[in-house]
Design a protein around this motif. Structure first.
Motif, PDB file in Angstrom:
ATOM      1  N   SER A  81      31.448 -20.616 -17.012  1.00 48.22           N
ATOM      2  CA  SER A  81      30.415 -19.758 -16.441  1.00 48.22           C
ATOM      3  C   SER A  81      30.765 -19.165 -15.158  1.00 48.22           C
ATOM      4  O   SER A  81      30.233 -18.122 -14.630  1.00 48.22           O
ATOM      5  CB  SER A  81      29.325 -20.915 -16.076  1.00 48.22           C
ATOM      6  OG  SER A  81      30.089 -21.994 -15.059  1.00 48.22           O
ATOM      7  N   ASP A  82      32.064 -19.355 -14.578  1.00 47.99           N
ATOM      8  CA  ASP A  82      32.423 -18.718 -13.488  1.00 47.99           C
ATOM      9  C   ASP A  82      33.004 -17.188 -13.585  1.00 47.99           C
ATOM     10  O   ASP A  82      33.248 -16.690 -12.639  1.00 47.99           O
ATOM     11  CB  ASP A  82      33.387 -19.747 -12.615  1.00 47.99           C
ATOM     12  CG  ASP A  82      34.702 -19.850 -13.079  1.00 47.99           C
ATOM     13  OD1 ASP A  82      34.798 -19.413 -14.354  1.00 47.99           O
ATOM     14  OD2 ASP A  82      35.655 -20.508 -12.707  1.00 47.99           O
ATOM     15  N   PHE A  93      20.885 -22.329 -15.422  1.00 49.78           N
ATOM     16  CA  PHE A  93      22.109 -23.029 -15.460  1.00 49.78           C
ATOM     17  C   PHE A  93      21.553 -24.482 -16.094  1.00 49.78           C
ATOM     18  O   PHE A  93      20.936 -24.976 -15.435  1.00 49.78           O
ATOM     19  CB  PHE A  93      22.641 -23.244 -14.266  1.00 49.78           C
ATOM     20  CG  PHE A  93      23.648 -22.070 -13.696  1.00 49.78           C
ATOM     21  CD1 PHE A  93      24.925 -22.011 -13.720  1.00 49.78           C
ATOM     22  CD2 PHE A  93      22.835 -21.035 -13.037  1.00 49.78           C
ATOM     23  CE1 PHE A  93      25.534 -20.925 -13.214  1.00 49.78           C
ATOM     24  CE2 PHE A  93      23.461 -20.008 -12.611  1.00 49.78           C
ATOM     25  CZ  PHE A  93      24.842 -19.949 -12.614  1.00 49.78           C
ATOM     26  N   LEU A 100      31.057 -24.013 -11.300  1.00 50.30           N
ATOM     27  CA  LEU A 100      29.516 -24.135 -10.612  1.00 50.30           C
ATOM     28  C   LEU A 100      29.468 -23.519  -9.283  1.00 50.30           C
ATOM     29  O   LEU A 100      28.707 -22.694  -8.686  1.00 50.30           O
ATOM     30  CB  LEU A 100      28.669 -25.383 -10.555  1.00 50.30           C
ATOM     31  CG  LEU A 100      27.508 -25.385 -10.001  1.00 50.30           C
ATOM     32  CD1 LEU A 100      26.514 -24.592 -10.872  1.00 50.30           C
ATOM     33  CD2 LEU A 100      26.795 -26.725  -9.697  1.00 50.30           C
ATOM     34  N   LEU A 113      27.109 -20.119  -9.589  1.00 52.78           N
ATOM     35  CA  LEU A 113      25.842 -20.090  -9.157  1.00 52.78           C
ATOM     36  C   LEU A 113      25.638 -18.714  -7.914  1.00 52.78           C
ATOM     37  O   LEU A 113      24.635 -17.855  -8.116  1.00 52.78           O
ATOM     38  CB  LEU A 113      25.386 -21.428  -8.553  1.00 52.78           C
ATOM     39  CG  LEU A 113      24.023 -21.434  -7.952  1.00 52.78           C
ATOM     40  CD1 LEU A 113      22.968 -20.985  -9.224  1.00 52.78           C
ATOM     41  CD2 LEU A 113      23.661 -22.975  -7.570  1.00 52.78           C
ATOM     42  N   VAL A 123      16.168 -18.174 -10.503  1.00 57.34           N
ATOM     43  CA  VAL A 123      17.332 -18.736 -10.919  1.00 57.34           C
ATOM     44  C   VAL A 123      16.824 -20.202 -10.953  1.00 57.34           C
ATOM     45  O   VAL A 123      15.916 -20.755 -10.348  1.00 57.34           O
ATOM     46  CB  VAL A 123      18.613 -18.989 -10.088  1.00 57.34           C
ATOM     47  CG1 VAL A 123      18.231 -19.528  -8.693  1.00 57.34           C
ATOM     48  CG2 VAL A 123      19.692 -19.509 -10.852  1.00 57.34           C
ATOM     49  N   VAL A 176      18.172 -24.110 -12.222  1.00 60.49           N
ATOM     50  CA  VAL A 176      19.383 -25.190 -12.454  1.00 60.49           C
ATOM     51  C   VAL A 176      18.850 -26.623 -12.702  1.00 60.49           C
ATOM     52  O   VAL A 176      18.172 -27.236 -12.013  1.00 60.49           O
ATOM     53  CB  VAL A 176      20.108 -25.196 -10.980  1.00 60.49           C
ATOM     54  CG1 VAL A 176      21.494 -25.863 -11.437  1.00 60.49           C
ATOM     55  CG2 VAL A 176      20.467 -23.866 -10.455  1.00 60.49           C
ATOM     56  N   GLU A 226      26.357 -32.586  -9.063  1.00 63.37           N
ATOM     57  CA  GLU A 226      26.059 -31.123  -9.224  1.00 63.37           C
ATOM     58  C   GLU A 226      24.737 -30.539  -8.661  1.00 63.37           C
ATOM     59  O   GLU A 226      24.726 -29.525  -8.017  1.00 63.37           O
ATOM     60  CB  GLU A 226      25.565 -31.107 -10.908  1.00 63.37           C
ATOM     61  CG  GLU A 226      26.679 -31.086 -11.873  1.00 63.37           C
ATOM     62  CD  GLU A 226      26.286 -31.335 -13.232  1.00 63.37           C
ATOM     63  OE1 GLU A 226      26.988 -30.956 -14.211  1.00 63.37           O
ATOM     64  OE2 GLU A 226      24.905 -31.764 -13.612  1.00 63.37           O
ATOM     65  N   THR A 256      23.980 -27.486  -5.917  1.00 58.47           N
ATOM     66  CA  THR A 256      23.181 -26.685  -6.313  1.00 58.47           C
ATOM     67  C   THR A 256      22.517 -26.633  -4.836  1.00 58.47           C
ATOM     68  O   THR A 256      21.834 -25.444  -4.460  1.00 58.47           O
ATOM     69  CB  THR A 256      22.510 -27.158  -7.326  1.00 58.47           C
ATOM     70  OG1 THR A 256      23.134 -27.357  -8.445  1.00 58.47           O
ATOM     71  CG2 THR A 256      20.969 -26.171  -7.567  1.00 58.47           C
TER      72      THR A 256
END
Length: 307
Positions: free
Chosen positions: A74-75, A94, A215, A219, A232, A234, A241, A245
């Motif tokens: 994901s990064d 996400f 993450l 993000l 967005v 999440v 996590e 976030t």
């Protein structure tokens, strides 16, 4: 929390040719629902697990002309969007953590409920496995991982017993590791809170897959890619996590003007606003239907200014 995800993202996907990036594609459940709800939507799906890409490709076959699926972490989101010719998106999703198939397939080694090889790799082509972490990391590093990623109160005790036992024979199975954790945790503590190995397995999984660091980069990249009015969402499944976030979204929704100014400075005005008050939780009906949803925490934000 599928219905809530669709509800939150819908206003951002009302344009003529909207684009959404699903940064944790998994089995493609959210992707399928979004494509069905928005006939002109194009979806860019990212997942590091080749099995997830394979299964999602089959599931999303009816929408193949509106889907771009990429095997990546994901990064790498910004590079994936650039290569797909869609550097700006209208929405980002996400859905963090480990997928149900990864948990349910014993040979993946994610679950303490099966006796399986210690693996825990989301991408089975990478070198680092849970077995290598358990058998080669120092007691200090194991303690740090269990404390920071598993929030394990008895991290030092667990790490010490692991080091002691691996000197006799390498620890190669989920069952042996779970039994060692149980033995390291005081009896009074073992009586509550579920399986005592849960925190250790979570910590190892996060270490093996670099989940929090991914993450931490992904993000902000998704927020940077959002168009004006873009949103967005999440879904986090543990406090680490969710805390990360919360911090990332808080930084983007804060007025950074110097104190005491009579008029706020435009350059310091927040570029985003929160769409949720705190973290939203699944309702009782969803938890009864899917017990794994119990730990879900949902946060969402919208871009309100460019820049």
């Amino acid at each position: 929390m599928l219905d809530r995800v669709l509800e939150l993202l819908a206003p951002a996907l009302s344009g003529p040719e909207p684009v959404v990036v699903d940064a944790n594609l998994g089995l493609g459940g959210h992707a399928e629902a979004l494509l069905a709800a928005h006939p002109s939507l194009h979806l860019v799906g990212i997942d590091r697990d080749p099995t997830a890409i394979e299964r999602s490709t089959a599931r999303l076959a009816p929408y193949a002309d509106r889907v771009t699926l990429v095997r990546a972490v994901s990064d790498e989101l910004a590079d994936v969007l650039h290569d797909a010719g869609r550097p700006r998106v209208d929405a980002a999703l996400f859905d963090l953590g480990v997928s149900s198939p990864q948990l349910d397939e014993a040979e993946r080694g994610f679950a303490y409920s099966y006796d399986a090889p210690l693996d825990m790799r989301m991408d089975r082509e990478q070198e680092l496995t849970a077995e290598r972490v358990v058998n080669t990391y120092s007691a200090a590093d194991l303690t740090r991982i269990l404390r920071d990623y598993g929030e394990e109160r008895f991290a030092a005790r667990v790490a010490s017993l692991i080091v002691k036992e691996r000197a006799k024979d390498p620890i190669t199975s989920t069952k042996r590791l779970a039994d060692l954790v149980r033995a390291a945790i005081p009896a009074a503590t073992r009586r509550t809170g579920g399986n005592p190995a849960k925190r250790t397995f979570q910590a190892l999984r996060i270490e093996v897959n670099g989940e929090l660091s991914a993450l931490e980069r992904a993000l902000p990249a998704a927020l940077d890619a959002l168009t004006l009015g873009g949103r967005v969402v999440v879904l986090a499944y543990h406090s680490l996590e969710d805390r990360l976030t919360k911090q990332v979204l808080a930084a983007r929704t804060k007025d950074t003007s110097p104190l005491g100014l009579p008029v706020p400075l435009e350059a310091h005005q927040p570029r985003f606003r929160l769409l949720t008050r705190g973290a939203e939780l699944p309702d009782d009906e969803e938890v009864a239907r899917n017990p794994r949803a119990a730990s879900a925490r949902l946060r969402a934000a919208e871009r309100i200014r460019e820049g």
